[in-house]
Write a protein that holds these residues in place. Structure first.
Motif, PDB file in Angstrom:
ATOM      1  N   PHE A  60       6.537  30.923 -14.826  1.00  0.00           N
ATOM      2  CA  PHE A  60       7.912  30.867 -14.330  1.00  0.00           C
ATOM      3  C   PHE A  60       8.866  31.480 -15.357  1.00  0.00           C
ATOM      4  O   PHE A  60       8.557  31.556 -16.538  1.00  0.00           O
ATOM      5  N   ASP A  61      10.045  31.885 -14.862  1.00  0.00           N
ATOM      6  CA  ASP A  61      11.055  32.486 -15.730  1.00  0.00           C
ATOM      7  C   ASP A  61      12.122  31.486 -16.157  1.00  0.00           C
ATOM      8  O   ASP A  61      12.731  31.644 -17.218  1.00  0.00           O
ATOM      9  N   HIS A  62      12.387  30.478 -15.324  1.00  0.00           N
ATOM     10  CA  HIS A  62      13.459  29.523 -15.600  1.00  0.00           C
ATOM     11  C   HIS A  62      12.965  28.098 -15.350  1.00  0.00           C
ATOM     12  O   HIS A  62      12.139  27.865 -14.455  1.00  0.00           O
ATOM     13  N   VAL A  63      13.515  27.157 -16.136  1.00  0.00           N
ATOM     14  CA  VAL A  63      13.166  25.742 -16.015  1.00  0.00           C
ATOM     15  C   VAL A  63      14.470  24.951 -15.863  1.00  0.00           C
ATOM     16  O   VAL A  63      15.358  25.054 -16.712  1.00  0.00           O
ATOM     17  N   VAL A  64      14.588  24.182 -14.774  1.00  0.00           N
ATOM     18  CA  VAL A  64      15.753  23.325 -14.574  1.00  0.00           C
ATOM     19  C   VAL A  64      15.507  21.991 -15.277  1.00  0.00           C
ATOM     20  O   VAL A  64      14.487  21.340 -15.043  1.00  0.00           O
ATOM     21  N   VAL A  65      16.432  21.600 -16.144  1.00  0.00           N
ATOM     22  CA  VAL A  65      16.324  20.330 -16.865  1.00  0.00           C
ATOM     23  C   VAL A  65      17.628  19.554 -16.698  1.00  0.00           C
ATOM     24  O   VAL A  65      18.681  20.138 -16.463  1.00  0.00           O
ATOM     25  N   GLU A  66      17.531  18.255 -16.829  1.00  0.00           N
ATOM     26  CA  GLU A  66      18.743  17.445 -16.736  1.00  0.00           C
ATOM     27  C   GLU A  66      19.425  17.294 -18.092  1.00  0.00           C
ATOM     28  O   GLU A  66      20.645  17.353 -18.207  1.00  0.00           O
ATOM     29  N   GLY A  67      18.639  17.100 -19.136  1.00  0.00           N
ATOM     30  CA  GLY A  67      19.233  16.930 -20.454  1.00  0.00           C
ATOM     31  C   GLY A  67      19.942  15.598 -20.608  1.00  0.00           C
ATOM     32  O   GLY A  67      19.836  14.701 -19.764  1.00  0.00           O
ATOM     33  N   TYR A  68      20.667  15.461 -21.699  1.00  0.00           N
ATOM     34  CA  TYR A  68      21.388  14.225 -22.009  1.00  0.00           C
ATOM     35  C   TYR A  68      22.561  14.082 -21.049  1.00  0.00           C
ATOM     36  O   TYR A  68      23.461  14.922 -21.014  1.00  0.00           O
ATOM     37  N   ARG A  69      22.558  13.019 -20.266  1.00  0.00           N
ATOM     38  CA  ARG A  69      23.541  12.876 -19.193  1.00  0.00           C
ATOM     39  C   ARG A  69      24.900  12.446 -19.717  1.00  0.00           C
ATOM     40  O   ARG A  69      25.014  11.566 -20.568  1.00  0.00           O
ATOM     41  N   ALA A  70      25.939  13.060 -19.169  1.00  0.00           N
ATOM     42  CA  ALA A  70      27.310  12.736 -19.584  1.00  0.00           C
ATOM     43  C   ALA A  70      27.656  11.285 -19.280  1.00  0.00           C
ATOM     44  O   ALA A  70      28.275  10.588 -20.096  1.00  0.00           O
ATOM     45  N   ASP A  71      27.249  10.802 -18.085  1.00  0.00           N
ATOM     46  CA  ASP A  71      27.583   9.415 -17.748  1.00  0.00           C
ATOM     47  C   ASP A  71      26.818   8.436 -18.627  1.00  0.00           C
ATOM     48  O   ASP A  71      27.304   7.338 -18.928  1.00  0.00           O
ATOM     49  N   GLY A  72      25.614   8.816 -19.063  1.00  0.00           N
ATOM     50  CA  GLY A  72      24.879   7.970 -19.997  1.00  0.00           C
ATOM     51  C   GLY A  72      25.580   7.877 -21.339  1.00  0.00           C
ATOM     52  O   GLY A  72      25.650   6.807 -21.959  1.00  0.00           O
TER      53      GLY A  72
END
Length: 398
Positions: A60-72
């Motif tokens: 794959f060329d791209h990976v969708v990640v959530e990362g450190y959540r703002a609301d958290g």
């Protein structure tokens, strides 16, 4: 910190409606940099990235990640007392270190940050009323007796190991047949007060349920495949079906998995035509094996691809190179030093410069040198030439 809070409050709390680029996959919990079903410390996240992402970026060329959540972050800062602000600063510094590492290895060109959600299981009225409440969603998806039995079995049967991480966290690893890999959870607490087994099981059940359901929902929302780092039998009760993505992510490619991620990304970019040939050939080989063995498990099909296509192709490259080197050495009067040094794919590229200075021209025939270049053509056109270069790079640094 005040400005960071302002930015966090502006962040959306639900997935975007962006159309993802082609060849994009969603990172599952454990490798999506969110800390859900994993750790937010930089060292842990770097280890997960270096272990999981080389195989993902092979296909794959791209990976969708959530990362450190703002609301958290907002929730934590609202609960943090002034005397404990240093702990929050440390957590943020770990995130900064992660982002700098992602930029340094070139992963930023392949990462897309977006939110995950599991609200698609709810009707519109329930979405407004209950949001993403995991308890409510689970009770509407599964029979309560089934859920109670799952938790009871975890309490009775799960193997739970732990260690305390200063200054204020316990880490637990829970192993059970319900999980494809050991599940991990962190619970705040002092070294003198280890959390109860009951609390650990409750948290791992809720985190896994929330995390995996949000993975599936978000994958469906963006219409992209999911790279699962962990599965739990009560969430994905159906037997895994072999498809192109499942086989690709099960494909054993030790050379690629053994290369530092930054080196792999750079090689991908430097050898783009060869990489594209390799990836397209891999897709065709997987599809061919799926047609032959569609009912087999993904890992069995992956090993068939390795056995019937990758291994023979790499062996053919090695054979061609050996023949070409022997022929070159036999037809020239080059010295032993020349034959053992420049008649390699790695150094033959410097010959035009050497020839221009007259050094090589006196040692060997230009005709034989150019014939060597001609013989390399079929090797470079091989579908597995990129993988061969990866393996060669790994051996060079071992």
């Amino acid at each position: 910190m005040a400005r960071l809070v302002e930015i966090a409050k502006e962040e959306p709390t639900h997935p975007s409606d962006h159309r993802m680029p082609d060849a994009t996959i969603m990172a599952g919990r454990g490798i999506d940099l969110s800390g859900t079903m994993g750790c937010l410390d930089f060292a842990c996240m770097q280890e997960e990235i270096e272990f999981s992402y080389p195989r993902i970026l092979t296909y794959f060329d791209h990976v969708v990640v959530e990362g450190y959540r703002a609301d958290g972050f907002l929730d934590r800062i609202n609960r943090t007392k002034k005397k404990d602000l240093g702990k929050l600063i440390h957590a943020l510094s770990e995130q900064i270190e992660l982002l700098l590492y992602i930029r340094n290895v070139g992963l930023d060109r392949h990462i897309i940050f977006d939110r995950k959600s599991m609200r698609t299981h709810l009707c519109s009225d329930c979405k407004v009323k209950h949001g993403s409440d995991v308890g409510f969603i689970l009770e509407n998806l599964y029979d309560k007796k089934v859920l109670d039995e799952i938790k009871a079995r975890l309490r009775r049967e799960a193997d739970v190991s732990s260690y305390w991480l200063p200054p204020d966290r316990w880490w637990f690893k829970i192993t059970h047949e319900f999980f494809s890999e050991p599940a991990k959870v962190a619970i705040a607490g002092s070294k003198s007060r280890r959390p109860r087994r009951e609390d650990v099981i409750k948290q791992v059940f809720e985190e896994c349920s929330y995390g995996l359901l949000s993975d599936y929902d978000s994958s469906d929302h963006f219409k992209i495949p999911l790279a699962k780092a962990l599965s739990a039998s009560w969430v994905n009760a159906e037997q895994e079906v072999a498809d192109e993505v499942a086989v690709a992510l099960d494909l054993p490619l030790p050379s690629i998995e053994g290369m530092p991620l930054g080196d792999l990304i750079k090689l991908r970019e430097d050898e783009q035509p060869y990489f594209e040939n390799f990836r397209q050939a891999l897709r065709e080989a997987i599809r061919s094996q799926l047609e032959k063995r569609g009912s087999a498990a993904p890992q069995d099909i992956a090993r068939a691809v390795e056995r019937e296509y990758i291994t023979p192709a790499l062996a053919d490259i090695e054979r061609r190179l050996r023949v070409s080197r022997r022929t070159f050495a036999a037809k020239t009067s080059a010295s032993v030093a020349l034959g053992s040094t420049i008649t390699t794919v790695g150094l033959i590229g410097s010959l035009p410069l050497i020839i221009a200075t007259g050094v090589a021209a006196t040692a060997t025939s230009l005709t034989h040198i150019y014939k060597y270049y001609d013989d390399l053509g079929p090797v470079q056109l091989s579908d597995m030439y990129f993988l061969w270069k990866v393996r060669k790079r790994i051996r060079k640094h071992q």
